[in-house]
Design a protein around this motif. Sequence first.
Motif, PDB file in Angstrom:
ATOM      1  N   ASP A 132     -20.414 -34.092  69.379  1.00 45.30           N
ATOM      2  CA  ASP A 132     -20.770 -35.044  70.308  1.00 45.30           C
ATOM      3  C   ASP A 132     -22.249 -35.333  69.713  1.00 45.30           C
ATOM      4  O   ASP A 132     -23.068 -34.517  68.795  1.00 45.30           O
ATOM      5  CB  ASP A 132     -20.911 -34.696  71.740  1.00 45.30           C
ATOM      6  N   ILE A 133     -22.981 -36.316  70.299  1.00 47.13           N
ATOM      7  CA  ILE A 133     -24.203 -36.609  69.630  1.00 47.13           C
ATOM      8  C   ILE A 133     -25.407 -35.671  69.793  1.00 47.13           C
ATOM      9  O   ILE A 133     -26.177 -35.551  68.977  1.00 47.13           O
ATOM     10  CB  ILE A 133     -24.646 -38.002  70.277  1.00 47.13           C
ATOM     11  N   ALA A 134     -25.109 -34.938  70.969  1.00 48.53           N
ATOM     12  CA  ALA A 134     -25.996 -33.734  71.039  1.00 48.53           C
ATOM     13  C   ALA A 134     -26.182 -32.590  70.000  1.00 48.53           C
ATOM     14  O   ALA A 134     -27.238 -32.233  69.722  1.00 48.53           O
ATOM     15  CB  ALA A 134     -25.702 -33.149  72.523  1.00 48.53           C
ATOM     16  N   TYR A 167     -29.023 -46.066  67.112  1.00 48.24           N
ATOM     17  CA  TYR A 167     -28.595 -45.710  68.196  1.00 48.24           C
ATOM     18  C   TYR A 167     -28.778 -44.055  68.458  1.00 48.24           C
ATOM     19  O   TYR A 167     -29.302 -43.503  69.418  1.00 48.24           O
ATOM     20  CB  TYR A 167     -26.909 -45.862  68.430  1.00 48.24           C
ATOM     21  N   VAL A 168     -28.437 -43.239  67.329  1.00 44.46           N
ATOM     22  CA  VAL A 168     -28.622 -41.721  67.296  1.00 44.46           C
ATOM     23  C   VAL A 168     -30.149 -41.560  67.051  1.00 44.46           C
ATOM     24  O   VAL A 168     -30.506 -40.494  67.943  1.00 44.46           O
ATOM     25  CB  VAL A 168     -28.082 -41.460  65.829  1.00 44.46           C
ATOM     26  N   LYS A 216     -31.522 -41.917  70.756  1.00 45.78           N
ATOM     27  CA  LYS A 216     -31.034 -40.695  71.654  1.00 45.78           C
ATOM     28  C   LYS A 216     -32.003 -39.518  71.020  1.00 45.78           C
ATOM     29  O   LYS A 216     -32.011 -38.538  72.120  1.00 45.78           O
ATOM     30  CB  LYS A 216     -29.255 -40.524  71.304  1.00 45.78           C
ATOM     31  N   ILE A 273     -27.859 -34.207  67.014  1.00 49.32           N
ATOM     32  CA  ILE A 273     -29.444 -34.206  67.289  1.00 49.32           C
ATOM     33  C   ILE A 273     -29.748 -32.740  66.843  1.00 49.32           C
ATOM     34  O   ILE A 273     -30.736 -32.616  66.262  1.00 49.32           O
ATOM     35  CB  ILE A 273     -29.701 -34.773  68.439  1.00 49.32           C
ATOM     36  N   GLU A 333     -19.613 -44.614  71.303  1.00 49.12           N
ATOM     37  CA  GLU A 333     -20.879 -44.763  71.878  1.00 49.12           C
ATOM     38  C   GLU A 333     -21.660 -46.022  71.465  1.00 49.12           C
ATOM     39  O   GLU A 333     -22.222 -46.628  72.210  1.00 49.12           O
ATOM     40  CB  GLU A 333     -21.540 -43.495  71.701  1.00 49.12           C
TER      41      GLU A 333
END
Length: 414
Positions: A209-211, A393-394, A397, A214, A350
């Motif tokens: 996932d994006i979390a 986008y990333v 976030k 990151i 997303e």
Amino acid sequence: MATFKPTVKKEKMRKDKTWKVLIRLTHGKRVAYLPTSMYVSKKDMTASFRIKNQIVLDRCDELIREYRARLATLDLEFNDLPIEAIAARLKEKATDGGDSFTEYAGRWMASTSIKGIRNYKSAVNALRAFFGKDNILFTDITANTMKAFGDSLAGKPRAQSLYTNGIVKIFNDARDQLNDEDSGIIKIKHSLKKYSAPRQNVAEKRALDIADIIKIMRLPDKPNGGAVCRRDLARDCFLLSFFLMGMNSADLYSATEYDGECITYQRTKTKGRRADKAVISVRVHPAIKPLVDKYRGKGAVFCFCQRYSSAADFNRAINIGLKEIGTELGIEGLQFYAARHSMATIAVNEAGISKYVVNDMLNHVEPSMRVTDLYIKKDFTAINEANYSLIGYVLGKAGLAGETAKVSIKGKEK
């Protein structure tokens, strides 16, 4: 009815004044000759060149009995089959792969250049363990036994999918190679059409996932890690792949064309199977440029081909480093291919990028568009615009929006 008879060809005398013994195969008015390893001289034959040496005749009788036994198992319609095809089938050794799956698989794995050959070796070894024997016959492998084999791998979803699909691929290749339907020679009479190998939900397992993406972006250098720290290399290569539209480690290793704006390469995995050589051109986003510059090579886009003796060694080093990162960040089973899967998943789910565009970003071929693609000149604008949108986008976030030209991918000031 087919008949056999020991004979020689009178006109085929060798320089040492001997003749090679042949077994003449006759069916109707058609004749073919099966060679033997025996030779006779004039004293072994009558004046009319009929073999009289009893030792030779006895050995010929043994061969003829074996040929008749093989003939009985062919289940052929001789009237429709060229006698040369019958002779060719009879000359084959009984152990020549037509019976033994494991022997054929060994030759197949030794001669193929297919990617992931170690997985096929593991699949065959797992099949041996399942049957409890080394020599597995083609007749042992049926739809029912394959289902049981797959069930025996329950709890190992990757192996359950990978191994069963590998066995089916080798089996089907054997049918294609060993069966000659035009001549009526069918060594492997059954198929595995009724068996469906299980498919693993690879994306669900591999995509982060994006979390987590990151977290990897924010991961600082390892204290006292040094210039060749595999953990830091793994982080950087993972991010290079994610932000370069899922670029594989083999392509990071071998890419040679970079004009300061775009990296253009042929995807190693599929270039040999595609008419367009799997060419793709990726525009380097300002956020990823510091990493590209960090690993610039001589004669290649990146220096990895100077650091590692092969793409496989390079990939192995990345995954060793990612294992350490996974432990550090609490990301279970982290592997390099997760960068590619995560890029595609986040882009679609997303960032709102269409699956059709992501398909092109991954440098895949849409089967329904194969012919159409032959008429369309390649243009990579759309996928690079989509990639910039995904990166924006990333970074947004990650709290880095608006700073992409000033920061490295880890968020440190340049």
